[in-house]
Design a protein around this motif. Structure first.
Motif, PDB file in Angstrom:
ATOM      1  N   THR A  69       0.847  -1.187   0.000  1.00  0.00           N
ATOM      2  CA  THR A  69       0.000   0.000   0.000  1.00  0.00           C
ATOM      3  C   THR A  69       0.880   1.232   0.000  1.00  0.00           C
ATOM      4  O   THR A  69       1.721   1.409   0.888  1.00  0.00           O
ATOM      5  CB  THR A  69      -0.928   0.013   1.222  1.00  0.00           C
ATOM      6  N   GLY A  72      -1.991   5.538  -0.120  1.00  0.00           N
ATOM      7  CA  GLY A  72      -3.422   5.275  -0.049  1.00  0.00           C
ATOM      8  C   GLY A  72      -3.953   4.330  -1.102  1.00  0.00           C
ATOM      9  O   GLY A  72      -5.159   4.086  -1.152  1.00  0.00           O
ATOM     10  N   LYS A  73      -3.094   3.795  -1.941  1.00  0.00           N
ATOM     11  CA  LYS A  73      -3.552   2.850  -2.958  1.00  0.00           C
ATOM     12  C   LYS A  73      -2.942   1.480  -2.681  1.00  0.00           C
ATOM     13  O   LYS A  73      -1.745   1.363  -2.421  1.00  0.00           O
ATOM     14  CB  LYS A  73      -3.164   3.331  -4.357  1.00  0.00           C
ATOM     15  N   ALA A  74      -3.796   0.455  -2.738  1.00  0.00           N
ATOM     16  CA  ALA A  74      -3.346  -0.906  -2.472  1.00  0.00           C
ATOM     17  C   ALA A  74      -2.986  -1.602  -3.773  1.00  0.00           C
ATOM     18  O   ALA A  74      -3.698  -1.486  -4.774  1.00  0.00           O
ATOM     19  CB  ALA A  74      -4.429  -1.686  -1.731  1.00  0.00           C
ATOM     20  N   VAL A 134       3.485   0.369   2.995  1.00  0.00           N
ATOM     21  CA  VAL A 134       3.377  -0.692   3.990  1.00  0.00           C
ATOM     22  C   VAL A 134       3.061  -1.997   3.277  1.00  0.00           C
ATOM     23  O   VAL A 134       2.164  -2.055   2.435  1.00  0.00           O
ATOM     24  CB  VAL A 134       2.277  -0.378   5.020  1.00  0.00           C
ATOM     25  N   ASN A 212      -0.724  10.877  15.717  1.00  0.00           N
ATOM     26  CA  ASN A 212      -1.894  10.981  14.856  1.00  0.00           C
ATOM     27  C   ASN A 212      -2.740   9.719  14.931  1.00  0.00           C
ATOM     28  O   ASN A 212      -2.272   8.654  15.325  1.00  0.00           O
ATOM     29  CB  ASN A 212      -1.483  11.249  13.408  1.00  0.00           C
ATOM     30  N   THR A 213      -3.996   9.882  14.565  1.00  0.00           N
ATOM     31  CA  THR A 213      -4.833   8.730  14.262  1.00  0.00           C
ATOM     32  C   THR A 213      -5.083   8.749  12.768  1.00  0.00           C
ATOM     33  O   THR A 213      -5.091   9.819  12.145  1.00  0.00           O
ATOM     34  CB  THR A 213      -6.175   8.775  15.004  1.00  0.00           C
ATOM     35  N   THR A 214      -5.254   7.576  12.203  1.00  0.00           N
ATOM     36  CA  THR A 214      -5.512   7.464  10.771  1.00  0.00           C
ATOM     37  C   THR A 214      -6.957   7.031  10.556  1.00  0.00           C
ATOM     38  O   THR A 214      -7.402   6.056  11.155  1.00  0.00           O
ATOM     39  CB  THR A 214      -4.563   6.422  10.147  1.00  0.00           C
ATOM     40  N   THR A 215      -7.685   7.775   9.757  1.00  0.00           N
ATOM     41  CA  THR A 215      -9.048   7.402   9.408  1.00  0.00           C
ATOM     42  C   THR A 215      -9.049   6.869   7.981  1.00  0.00           C
ATOM     43  O   THR A 215      -8.641   7.580   7.049  1.00  0.00           O
ATOM     44  CB  THR A 215     -10.012   8.590   9.533  1.00  0.00           C
ATOM     45  N   ALA A 216      -9.472   5.633   7.844  1.00  0.00           N
ATOM     46  CA  ALA A 216      -9.482   5.006   6.522  1.00  0.00           C
ATOM     47  C   ALA A 216     -10.579   5.620   5.662  1.00  0.00           C
ATOM     48  O   ALA A 216     -11.598   6.090   6.184  1.00  0.00           O
ATOM     49  CB  ALA A 216      -9.700   3.506   6.671  1.00  0.00           C
ATOM     50  N   PRO A 217     -10.406   5.614   4.356  1.00  0.00           N
ATOM     51  CA  PRO A 217     -11.460   6.139   3.486  1.00  0.00           C
ATOM     52  C   PRO A 217     -12.673   5.216   3.481  1.00  0.00           C
ATOM     53  O   PRO A 217     -12.562   4.008   3.681  1.00  0.00           O
ATOM     54  CB  PRO A 217     -10.787   6.179   2.114  1.00  0.00           C
ATOM     55  N   ALA A 218     -13.835   5.792   3.294  1.00  0.00           N
ATOM     56  CA  ALA A 218     -15.075   5.029   3.161  1.00  0.00           C
ATOM     57  C   ALA A 218     -15.893   5.695   2.071  1.00  0.00           C
ATOM     58  O   ALA A 218     -15.490   6.734   1.532  1.00  0.00           O
ATOM     59  CB  ALA A 218     -15.837   5.011   4.481  1.00  0.00           C
ATOM     60  N   THR A 219     -17.028   5.113   1.760  1.00  0.00           N
ATOM     61  CA  THR A 219     -17.872   5.686   0.713  1.00  0.00           C
ATOM     62  C   THR A 219     -18.253   7.108   1.084  1.00  0.00           C
ATOM     63  O   THR A 219     -18.873   7.356   2.112  1.00  0.00           O
ATOM     64  CB  THR A 219     -19.147   4.833   0.547  1.00  0.00           C
TER      65      THR A 219
END
Lengths: 299, 92
Positions: A69, A72-74, A134, A212-219
């Motif tokens: 990843t 932000g792209k897997a 990662v 920091n906290t990481t917020t994953a993308p969602a719809t």
């Protein structure tokens, strides 16, 4: 990664790259330096391989699907059969995943993805524009272990790094003699300072004593990091890598440093970049501050 | 806790402390959650937040969290976009 080095008559002109990790993180084992130079590129000490290698212990897994990843792209790969696998096979699997995900082969190639080691332990290094991602995996038939590097690069700077060891001394005098009869060190401040010029979450955390906290993308929701400042002093292990007159690497290392410098950032339209001043300062015993100076290639 | 405290806790409808502690360490009563740990979190990052379509947010910190088993694969893919692998440590 960073510019060339020039040396003549033991005068070395060259830059340094600095990495940081959770406090008390040791340096990787030097046995990896020789004889096969796994993970350590002696021709370019700034290469991320030594401190930035991802370790994969294939364990009892029969097959594994790697996903790298980046930004932000897997990039999921094809299933890799563990039995009989080799470094080139793992390398090809990862490169193919990156190319299939849309990266140009001029970036996603064997030069930027190196795999070394022997079964069951492999060192994987993503270099150049592929660095900073990662690696994750999904196993079938048993578990393998991926250990992403603890060491993170501090990144590009404005004018390189400045290493300092400032001592405060006390002269001990006696009436009968004009010169001191002894000298004591009352305090010593060992520092690594720079102006970080990569305006990313990692830099903000370092410069502002933050996490920091990481917020994953969602719809309908973008992915984002939330950087939170704290009065709790964060402590890091820091290693600064440079080259020496022999052309080998040199590492300035201590297990505990703080970074509490004042930040003052100019945000300009066009005339200059954003820069975050940092100054790592050791908060450990003096004898834990070490400089490792490689002098001879491994046998 | 004294016997008096135990009695008072029972009379208030709460289980005694010992009982409550044992519940906390067991898997949840419904077996439809899976305990996951995040891998790949940079050490500066304290937690991964996973927004859900119903507006809720699943928070997975370094100590892990229970997530709905039925959603696990979708959550895995969502977490992977931020470079984090949800590692199944205990599956019920």
């Amino acid at each position: 990664m960073i510019g060339d080095l020039y040396n003549a008559n033991n005068v070395v002109v060259g830059q340094a790259a600095t990495f940081f990790a959770p406090k008390n993180t040791p340096l990787p084992a030097f046995a990896r330096v020789a004889p096969s130079i796994i993970g350590w590129n002696q021709a370019d000490p700034f290469d991320a391989g030594f401190l930035g290698a991802t370790l994969w212990a294939s364990g009892a897994a029969t097959s594994t699907i790697f996903t790298y990843t980046l930004d932000g792209k897997a990039y999921p790969g094809a299933s890799l059969t563990v039995a009989g696998t080799t470094g080139p096979l793992i390398q090809t699997n990862l490169v193919n995943a990156l190319v299939a995900g849309g990266l140009s082969p001029t970036i996603a190639n064997a030069a930027n993805v190196s795999v070394q080691g022997t079964s069951p332990n492999w060192n994987i290094v993503f270099r150049g524009p592929l660095a900073g991602g990662v690696l994750t995996k999904v196993d079938t038939g048993g578990a393998s272990t991926v250990t992403n590097p603890l060491w993170l690069p501090c990144g590009a700077t404005d004018q390189g790094w400045q290493f300092g060891a400032a001592k405060s001394t006390q002269s001990i005098n006696i009436e009968e003699q004009s010169t001191p009869v002894a000298m004591t060190v009352t305090s010593q401040q060992v520092t690594l300072a720079a102006s970080l010029s990569e305006d990313i979450t990692r830099t903000l955390n370092l410069a502002l004593n933050a996490q920091n906290t990481t917020t994953a993308p969602a719809t309908g929701v973008a992915g984002f990091d939330t950087v939170t400042l704290t009065d709790t002093v964060l402590t890091y292990a820091v290693a600064m890598v440079s080259a020496n007159p022999e052309g080998f690497g040199r590492i300035v290392y201590a297990p505990q440093w703080t970074q509490l410098a004042n930040a003052s950032v100019n945000l300009r339209r066009a005339s200059d970049k954003r820069m975050y001043g940092v100054q790592f300062e050791t908060v450990c015993a003096t004898n834990l501050i070490q400089i490792i100076n490689f002098t001879v290639a491994g046998l | 806790m004294s016997e008096h405290d135990e009695d008072r806790a029972s009379s208030e409808g709460r289980p005694p402390v010992k009982e409550r502690e044992s519940q906390a360490h067991e898997a949840p009563a419904d077996d439809e959650t899976t305990f996951v740990l995040p891998e790949g979190l940079p050490f500066q990052c304290t937690a991964l937040h996973l927004p859900q379509e119903d507006g809720a947010t699943l928070v997975i910190d370094r100590d892990g969290a229970h997530v709905p088993s039925a959603d696990l694969e979708a959550l895995r893919e969502q977490a992977a976009l931020s470079g984090v692998l949800l590692n199944t440590e205990v599956s019920d």
